[in-house]
Design an enzyme around this catalytic site. Structure first.
Site, mmCIF file in Angstrom:
data_model
loop_
_atom_site.group_PDB
_atom_site.id
_atom_site.type_symbol
_atom_site.label_atom_id
_atom_site.label_comp_id
_atom_site.label_asym_id
_atom_site.label_seq_id
_atom_site.Cartn_x
_atom_site.Cartn_y
_atom_site.Cartn_z
ATOM 1 N N GLU A 91 43.552 49.606 38.027
ATOM 2 C CA GLU A 91 44.620 48.760 37.485
ATOM 3 C C GLU A 91 45.060 49.233 36.094
ATOM 4 O O GLU A 91 45.346 48.432 35.205
ATOM 5 C CB GLU A 91 44.149 47.299 37.415
ATOM 6 C CG GLU A 91 43.624 46.763 38.728
ATOM 7 C CD GLU A 91 43.342 45.261 38.718
ATOM 8 O OE1 GLU A 91 43.851 44.552 37.841
ATOM 9 O OE2 GLU A 91 42.602 44.808 39.617
ATOM 10 N N GLU A 125 35.931 40.972 40.039
ATOM 11 C CA GLU A 125 35.572 40.216 38.828
ATOM 12 C C GLU A 125 34.421 39.239 39.044
ATOM 13 O O GLU A 125 34.512 38.059 38.687
ATOM 14 C CB GLU A 125 36.807 39.495 38.284
ATOM 15 C CG GLU A 125 37.961 40.455 38.025
ATOM 16 C CD GLU A 125 39.184 39.799 37.411
ATOM 17 O OE1 GLU A 125 39.254 38.563 37.410
ATOM 18 O OE2 GLU A 125 40.069 40.533 36.943
#
Ligand code: GLA
Length: 409
Positions: free
Chosen positions: A305, A192
C-alpha cells in the site's frame, strides 16, 4: 454506504494520529525543512525540467525483472479512459481498494442476501484482458467486519457463539476464495491484526478478537482459522498477513511474534505484506530491516500500500485539524516534490536489492487525483503517488525509472 465512508474516515484519522505520535509529525517531518518552499523559490513545480511524458517508459517494463508493479484501484476507475491507459501501460498487478472487503462482498448475511461479487468481478475481467495479476485484499479486517458475523448467544452460550462465528468465518472465506480461485494469486488473509502497543502482541480492539475471546476463548484463534480456511479453498493461492507501520521496529516486533507463532503451529502462511503508508521522514533503514526479518523466516515480502504523504504537519494534526498545514493544491512546492522523489528512488532501489523475496510492489492508488489521504484530511489535496493530479509522471516517477535522472530541486 454513508456509514461505511464515515467509519473509514474515522479509522484513517486514528491511523494518522498514530503516525503523528510515532514520528512527531502528522504527515512527515524530519527532513529539516520548514514545510515551506525555499524563500524566493518557485511555487510551481518546474514541469519543463521533467522529461516529455510521451517518453515515459512503462514501469512494468523497467521493474518487471524484479517484481510486479501494482496499484490499488476502484472498479469505477475502469470507466475513465485516462486511468485505464495508465493502468494498461504501467501496471502488471492490481489490488481492489475496497471491492474485495467483506463490507462490500457481504454487507448482509450471505445465507440470506447472497454475495456481491460484481464490483470485484469487473476488476477481474479487466485484469484478465490485460494479463495482470490480482492481489486479494483483504479477507479479514477489523474495520470492515459486518455485524452479521457476530450475531448470536454471546452471553447465554459462549461456546455455541464462538462456534457460530467460526463457522461463518470459514464459510465466508471458503466461498470468496473459491469464487476467485482462477484469478487471485495472493490473498491478504488478515489485515492489521498486530497491536500498536509495544510488547502487546495482538490487536484486541477487533470484533474478531472480541468474538473469539468470549467465555475465555483464545481471541487470536481467528487468525489461524482464516489461514487454514483460505488454504483449503485454494491450495495454490499465496497467503499473506498484511500490516501497517512494519517500518517501526516495535510494531514489527509484535507482528513477528504472530508470524513466528503461526509458523510454529504449521499454519499455512506464505508472506508478509508491508503497507508502507509513509511520510517524507520515513527511514529506509528500518524498512530494510523489516524486509530482512521476513526473509530470515523464508517468507515472501510484498509492498502492498505504498504512498508518501507530502505534508509535514505538526504533531497536533490531525486531531486538531486547524493546526494542520494549509492545502498545497494540485501543484505542491518543488522542494516537497523533490524530497518525495528522492525517497521514492531510495525505496525502489531498496526493493530491488530484496527482489529475491519481494515479488510485488503496489502503490495505494494510481495517481494523485484519487488518494485516500485527501479524504483523510477533509479534502486537503495530497499528492502521495508517482503520477500527478493530471495523471502525468512526476519527478518521483522519473527518479524511480531512470537512475540518471536529476531530480529538480
Ligand atoms: C489500510 C487498509 C487499506 C485502506 C487504507 C487506507 O491501510 O489496509 O485497505 O483502507 O487503510 O484507508
Amino acid at each position: 454506504m454513508q456509514m461505511k465512508r464515515g467509519l473509514h474516515f474515522l479509522r484513517t484519522l486514528l491511523l494518522g494520529a498514530v503516525v503523528s505520535a510515532l514520528t512527531g509529525c502528522g504527515g512527515g517531518g524530519g527532513s529539516g525543512t520548514n514545510n515551506q518552499p525555499p524563500s524566493g523559490g518557485p511555487i510551481l513545480p518546474p514541469v519543463s525540467q521533467l522529461p516529455d511524458p510521451a517518453a515515459a517508459p512503462a514501469m512494468k517494463d523497467v521493474l518487471g525483472g524484479y517484481f510486479r508493479v501494482g496499484a490499488a484501484i476502484e472498479p469505477d476507475q475502469l470507466l475513465v479512459e485516462s486511468d485505464r491507459d495508465l493502468l494498461e501501460k504501467h501496471m502488471s498487478s492490481i489490488t481492489a481498494e475496497n471491492a474485495l472487503k467483506p463490507d462490500t462482498i457481504a454487507p448482509e448475511d450471505p445465507s440470506q442476501a447472497g454475495y456481491n461479487f460484481e464490483p470485484a468481478d469487473r476488476l477481474v475481467e479487466f485484469a484478465r484482458a490485460n494479463n495482470m495479476a490480482i492481489r486479494g485484499h483483504a479477507l479479514v479486517w477489523h474495520f470492515t467486519a459486518p455485524d452479521w458475523f457476530f450475531e448470536g448467544p454471546k452471553e447465554e452460550d459462549p461456546a455455541t457463539y464462538r462456534a457460530l462465528v467460526r463457522q461463518r468465518l470459514e464459510q465466508y472465506i471458503t466461498d470468496v476464495v473459491t469464487h476467485f480461485a482462477d484469478d487471485i494469486y495472493t490473498w491478504d488473509v488478515v489485515n492489521e491484526v498486530a497491536s500498536d502497543t509495544d510488547g502487546q502482541t495482538y490487536r484486541t480492539d477487533s470484533p474478531w478478537y472480541e468474538a473469539f475471546s468470549v467465555g475465555g476463548g483464545d481471541g487470536a484463534e481467528y487468525i489461524e482459522i482464516a489461514f487454514r480456511a483460505a488454504r483449503a479453498a485454494d491450495p495454490d493461492a499465496r497467503l499473506f498477513i498484511n500490516e501497517y507501520l512494519t517500518e517501526r521496529p516495535a510494531k514489527l516486533a509484535n507482528l513477528l511474534v504472530i508470524v513466528d507463532d503461526l509458523i510454529a503451529k504449521g499454519v499455512p502462511i506464505d508472506g508478509v505484506g508491508h503497507q508502507l503508508h509513509l511520510n517524507l521522514a520515513a527511514n529506509v533503514d528500518t524498512i530494510d530491516a523489516a524486509l530482512t526479518a521476513v526473509e530470515q523466516r523464508t517468507l515472501l515480502n510484498h509492498v502492498t500500500e505504498l504512498d508518501i504523504n507530502i505534508y509535514q504537519d505538526p504533531p497536533t494534526c490531525p486531531a486538531d485539524i486547524n493546526t494542520c498545514l494549509a492545502d498545497y493544491g494540485p501543484t505542491p512546492p518543488v522542494a516537497v516534490l523533490a524530497a518525495q522523489a528522492q525517497l521514492y528512488r531510495e525505496l525502489y532501489e531498496l526493493f530491488r536489492t530484496h527482489d529475491a523475496s519481494i515479488d510485488s510492489v503496489t502503490t495505494w492508488g494510481l495517481h494523485d487525483a484519487h488518494t485516500w489521504l485527501t479524504a483523510f484530511h477533509q479534502g486537503r489535496l495530497n499528492s502521495p503517488l508517482m503520477f500527478d493530479h493530471d495523471r502525468q509522471p512526476k519527478a518521483a516517477f522519473w527518479a524511480v525509472v531512470d537512475s540518471t535522472f536529476t531530480i529538480p530541486q
